[in-house]
Design a protein around this motif. Structure first.
Motif, mmCIF file in Angstrom:
data_model
loop_
_atom_site.group_PDB
_atom_site.id
_atom_site.type_symbol
_atom_site.label_atom_id
_atom_site.label_comp_id
_atom_site.label_asym_id
_atom_site.label_seq_id
_atom_site.Cartn_x
_atom_site.Cartn_y
_atom_site.Cartn_z
ATOM 1 N N GLN A 151 -7.175 20.431 -21.418
ATOM 2 C CA GLN A 151 -7.119 19.064 -20.903
ATOM 3 C C GLN A 151 -8.093 18.156 -21.659
ATOM 4 N N GLY A 152 -8.293 18.446 -22.946
ATOM 5 C CA GLY A 152 -9.164 17.623 -23.772
ATOM 6 C C GLY A 152 -10.549 18.232 -23.914
ATOM 7 N N THR A 153 -11.407 17.549 -24.656
ATOM 8 C CA THR A 153 -12.775 18.023 -24.868
ATOM 9 C C THR A 153 -13.611 17.702 -23.633
ATOM 10 N N LEU A 154 -14.209 18.720 -23.051
ATOM 11 C CA LEU A 154 -14.980 18.545 -21.823
ATOM 12 C C LEU A 154 -16.412 19.016 -22.029
ATOM 13 N N THR A 155 -17.328 18.344 -21.325
ATOM 14 C CA THR A 155 -18.732 18.741 -21.316
ATOM 15 C C THR A 155 -19.120 19.126 -19.888
ATOM 16 N N ARG B 2 -14.601 8.826 -23.445
ATOM 17 C CA ARG B 2 -15.196 9.057 -24.769
ATOM 18 C C ARG B 2 -14.157 8.829 -25.876
ATOM 19 N N ALA C 147 -6.806 14.422 -26.261
ATOM 20 C CA ALA C 147 -5.975 14.433 -25.062
ATOM 21 C C ALA C 147 -5.405 13.060 -24.748
ATOM 22 N N PRO D 66 -8.209 23.014 -16.256
ATOM 23 C CA PRO D 66 -8.363 23.193 -17.703
ATOM 24 C C PRO D 66 -8.898 24.578 -18.068
ATOM 25 N N ARG E 188 -13.916 10.917 -17.295
ATOM 26 C CA ARG E 188 -15.125 10.872 -18.122
ATOM 27 C C ARG E 188 -14.832 11.314 -19.554
ATOM 28 N N ASP F 220 -19.414 16.210 -17.577
ATOM 29 C CA ASP F 220 -18.195 15.601 -17.033
ATOM 30 C C ASP F 220 -17.959 16.025 -15.584
ATOM 31 N N PHE F 221 -18.569 17.123 -15.168
ATOM 32 C CA PHE F 221 -18.372 17.641 -13.808
ATOM 33 C C PHE F 221 -19.522 17.260 -12.873
#
Lengths: 71, 217
Positions: free
Chosen positions: B28-32, A46, A2, B104, A42, B35-36
């Motif tokens: 919206q990208g790689t999220l874990t 990364r 992203a 996302p 966040r 992250d929240f």
């Protein structure tokens, strides 16, 4: 990715995060300065660390010389 | 005789336990899940992109997005579609209706997140996630779940009501009665000793009896 495109250019949101890192380090402060959700910051950190544009610090993150060059 | 089946077992997450962790590709990208952390998260699944009920739901979720943000709540969608399908769909929604989808969406092609959260109901569909909603608190604890079938679009007022009720319960140490909405009286937790029960009826609450007392907040 992203934040960092395959050709090495960074997205508009990544540029906003890099600019915010010039005056803030904590993710919450960077999110406020860049006007982005905290989860986006966040996640972006990364990627930006992996790309060598940002390094982790005790208080959050900071620009590398290469990250500063991309401002 | 034991019948063999190819159906993947359906495991459901449990309330008041840590929500299943994930790392997922999203629009919206790689999220874990981490992250929240520190904010409320509503994770919801829809059956498929470019389908009619889901499109109305996405427009409705976009409509309440500012209300959720005002409550400190992030929103995260999911279906078993590719990220390219998600991108094409949200662009189509904006082009055809003018509604921007600001949150996302997980592209869960390998069904990892869907399986961890019990979003797959093989009796309904083996290829689509049901209409599930998970309310995850700022500490990552699963606090409420709603499961709707494929044919039934969700009620956004109820989703906001659940968030309001959970946040009110946390802030004031109370429970909320049937059909509660913000501004209505809340329930004082029932006393668990005889002494407390006797004190309760003298405490000035609006009581039907010692075990059912309400108050304003």
């Amino acid at each position: 990715m992203a934040c960092v495109n395959p050709d090495g250019t960074v997205s508009a949101s990544a540029k906003a995060i890099l600019a915010a890192l010039d005056r803030a380090s904590a993710p919450e402060d960077v999110a406020a300065a860049a006007n982005l959700p905290l989860f986006r910051v966040r996640s972006a950190m990364r990627e930006l660390v992996a790309a060598g544009l940002v390094v982790a610090t005790d208080s959050g993150h900071a620009l590398t010389p290469e990250g500063r060059r991309r401002l | 005789m034991v019948m063999e089946t190819e159906t993947r077992p359906v495991g459901l997450p449990r309330l008041n336990e840590p929500a299943p962790d994930f790392e997922a590709v999203t629009t919206q990208g790689t999220l874990t899940l981490a992250d929240f952390h520190g904010r409320w998260l509503i994770l919801f699944s829809h059956p498929a992109d470019f389908t009619p009920v889901c499109t109305t739901e996405f427009m409705a979720f976009a409509e309440i997005y500012p209300d959720l943000q005002a409550r400190g709540v992030d929103l995260l969608g999911l279906s078993i579609d590719s990220v390219f399908s998600h991108i094409a769909w949200v662009r189509n929604i904006e082009e055809k209706t003018g509604v921007h989808i600001p949150f996302p969406i997980i592209a869960d092609l390998n069904k990892e997140v869907a399986s961890a959260y019990g979003m797959l109901m093989p009796g309904e569909s083996k290829t689509e996630t049901s209409r599930c909603v998970f309310f995850i608190d700022p500490k990552g604890t699963l606090r409420a779940m709603i499961y709707y079938p494929l044919s039934l679009g969700r009620n956004m007022a109820e989703i906001l009501r659940v968030i309001d009720a959970l946040q009110t319960a946390d802030a004031h140490g109370v429970a909320t009665p049937a059909n509660w909405t913000p501004g209505a009286k809340v329930i004082v937790p029932a006393p668990n000793t005889q002494e407390l029960a006797e004190e309760r009826v003298k405490a000035g609450y609006e009581c039907v009896d010692w075990y059912l007392c309400k108050k304003d907040i």
